[in-house]
Design an enzyme around this catalytic site. Structure first.
Site, PDB file in Angstrom:
ATOM      1  N   HIS A 161      45.729  35.152  40.340  1.00 51.64           N
ATOM      2  CA  HIS A 161      46.808  34.374  41.156  1.00 51.64           C
ATOM      3  C   HIS A 161      46.634  33.049  40.637  1.00 51.64           C
ATOM      4  CE1 HIS A 161      48.930  37.799  43.109  1.00 51.64           C
ATOM      5  NE2 HIS A 161      47.964  37.864  43.998  1.00 51.64           N
ATOM      6  N   ASP A 198      45.986  42.515  39.721  1.00 49.26           N
ATOM      7  CA  ASP A 198      45.405  43.573  39.699  1.00 49.26           C
ATOM      8  C   ASP A 198      44.595  43.911  37.835  1.00 49.26           C
ATOM      9  OD1 ASP A 198      45.543  44.116  42.070  1.00 49.26           O
ATOM     10  OD2 ASP A 198      47.031  45.729  41.847  1.00 49.26           O
ATOM     11  N   HIS A 211      40.865  39.267  42.136  1.00 50.30           N
ATOM     12  CA  HIS A 211      42.319  39.227  42.149  1.00 50.30           C
ATOM     13  C   HIS A 211      42.931  38.193  42.687  1.00 50.30           C
ATOM     14  CE1 HIS A 211      46.281  41.256  43.388  1.00 50.30           C
ATOM     15  NE2 HIS A 211      46.139  40.402  44.580  1.00 50.30           N
ATOM     16  N   GLU A 212      42.520  37.346  43.604  1.00 51.44           N
ATOM     17  CA  GLU A 212      43.117  36.298  44.215  1.00 51.44           C
ATOM     18  C   GLU A 212      42.975  35.089  43.091  1.00 51.44           C
ATOM     19  OE1 GLU A 212      44.763  35.950  46.775  1.00 51.44           O
ATOM     20  OE2 GLU A 212      44.372  38.008  47.518  1.00 51.44           O
ATOM     21  N   GLU A 234      51.554  40.627  41.582  1.00 51.64           N
ATOM     22  CA  GLU A 234      50.418  41.391  42.265  1.00 51.64           C
ATOM     23  C   GLU A 234      49.690  42.244  41.257  1.00 51.64           C
ATOM     24  OE1 GLU A 234      48.902  41.278  45.225  1.00 51.64           O
ATOM     25  OE2 GLU A 234      50.257  39.439  45.525  1.00 51.64           O
TER      26      GLU A 234
END
Length: 424
Positions: A288, A366, A284-285, A362
């Protein structure tokens, strides 16, 4: 007739307080609901829900008191002219100590020293209660009173070392900036931001926490393989001893260009027994990064900073603005403070807009982790983090839309499940 800037600012502050109190009341009502939201029934245990509910209500009650004290204090300081009074007293103190009170840099530093002392004293009871009563009551606080005050002293020492040179430079730039002042201020703050982003994880963060390389093993291999598959230039992989202060968990990454680092809280590793859940959180990070969210956010902040400095240059010589707040001189720092107060309505709109963008990011991160095949462990990891951090299970939609930079768990799980359905 001069515009009543001070009265307008205080009035707007009170209106915002009333509006946010209304949202807080809505959220408090949602937190008191005795049952889980339907999508979390059978997903979150009843025991965890009851603990989360008690923790959230404790924080909510504390928040009501803190915000009331804050609005009363801030309004009093502005309305009764305490800022100009303290500015004059700080100049008198300088003169009595043998310094030149006409030197704006010295005068500003003396003023800020007093403000910092006042802030530490007034914030201390709330910080102590939050840490050693609320956080301790619900099993999160792990730090001793000595560690708490040691961190506070280190923070003050850093402010004393870093703050004065930056402040002095800003005052000099404003005094000599001329027609390109906004650009000079923005460029200076950009350089400071880049320098701080570089030295904070290397020099400052280790003053408060211990960073150790993640030991060799399956978890390290999985994260390195994931980073490599995405061409993420991972140079170092750390574990930080977050458990020395709190049992809350997190993970983040930092670094420029080809020198990226990932940091895992030891509490995250302890709470997510399944390594795939930790890897999914990292996916997930990395989403970004891959989707350029960090760069977009940085650019947005720079644009807003430039616009703010541009606005400041338009009012910095406004005698009416300074007189409205009780000042008979026009110091640089005071001008910046007053300008920030006068643009609060715009700042609230900008903050709300940035939260909307952040929540969209976000969902995208995801979805990125889901496309990499981590839908199931990400779902499990999000649930585990929600449980272990005792995050609010029931959220008011108005409150979350206004305050949250991350979507509530129910919305994130629904988005992941919807993605799965579409895939099916």
């Amino acid at each position: 007739m001069a515009f009543p800037y001070m009265e307008a600012v205080v009035g707007f502050m009170i209106l915002v307080y009333i509006f946010e109190c209304y949202l807080d009341k809505r959220q408090h009502t949602a937190l008191k609901l005795p049952t889980l939201p339907q999508p979390l029934v059978g997903v979150i245990s009843q025991e965890k829900f009851e603990k989360s509910r008690a923790y959230s209500l404790d924080k909510s009650n504390f928040h009501f008191v803190h915000e009331l004290v804050t609005i009363l204090t801030d309004s009093t300081i502005l309305y009764f002219g305490i800022l100009p009074w303290f500015w004059k007293r700080s100049g008198e103190f300088l003169g009595s100590a043998g310094f030149n009170a006409e030197n704006e840099i010295l005068h500003t530093l003396a003023f800020l020293a007093g403000v910092m002392f006042w802030s530490q004293i007034t914030d201390l009871p709330f910080s102590l209660y939050s840490t050693f009563v609320i956080e301790a009551r619900h099993g999160f606080n792990k730090q001793t009173v000595w560690l708490f005050f040691r961190d506070m002293i280190k923070g003050i020492a850093l402010a004393i070392v870093i703050g004065p040179p930056i402040l002095a430079a800003i005052i000099i730039i404003v005094q000599k900036g001329g027609p390109y002042l906004a650009i000079y201020l923005w460029a200076f703050m950009l350089i400071i931001s880049l320098v701080m982003m570089t030295i904070y994880p290397v020099l400052i963060a280790p003053l408060f926490n211990k960073f150790t390389p993640l030991p060799e093993g399956d978890l390290r291999s999985k994260i390195e393989n994931l980073a490599s598959s995405l061409k993420f230039p991972l140079k170092k992989l750390f574990v930080v001893d977050g458990s020395t202060r709190s049992s809350h968990s997190n993970a983040y990454m930092y670094g420029f260009f080809k020198n990226k680092r990932i940091v895992l809280y030891d509490t995250l590793i302890q709470q997510c027994k399944n390594e795939e859940e930790v890897v999914a959180v990292i996916a997930h990070e990395l989403g970004h990064w891959k989707l350029n969210h960090t760069m977009y956010s940085f650019i947005a902040v720079q644009i807003l900073t430039l616009l703010q400095f541009g606005g400041y240059t338009l009012v910095r010589n406004s005698k009416d603005l300074f007189k409205s707040f009780g000042f008979d001189t026009q110091p640089v720092l005071i001008g910046l403070i007053l300008f920030q107060h006068t643009v609060m309505p715009l700042q609230h709109l900008v903050s709300f807009s940035l939260n909307l963008v952040s929540r969209a990011f976000e969902f995208q991160a995801d979805a990125f982790a889901k496309k990499l095949g981590y839908a199931t462990p990400l779902r499990a990891g999000l649930i585990k983090l929600q449980e272990e951090n005792l995050s609010a299970m029931n959220t008011d939609p108005w409150y979350s839309a206004y305050h949250y930079s991350h979507p509530p768990l129910v919305e994130r799980l629904a988005a992941i499940d919807e993605a799965d359905k579409k895939t099916d």
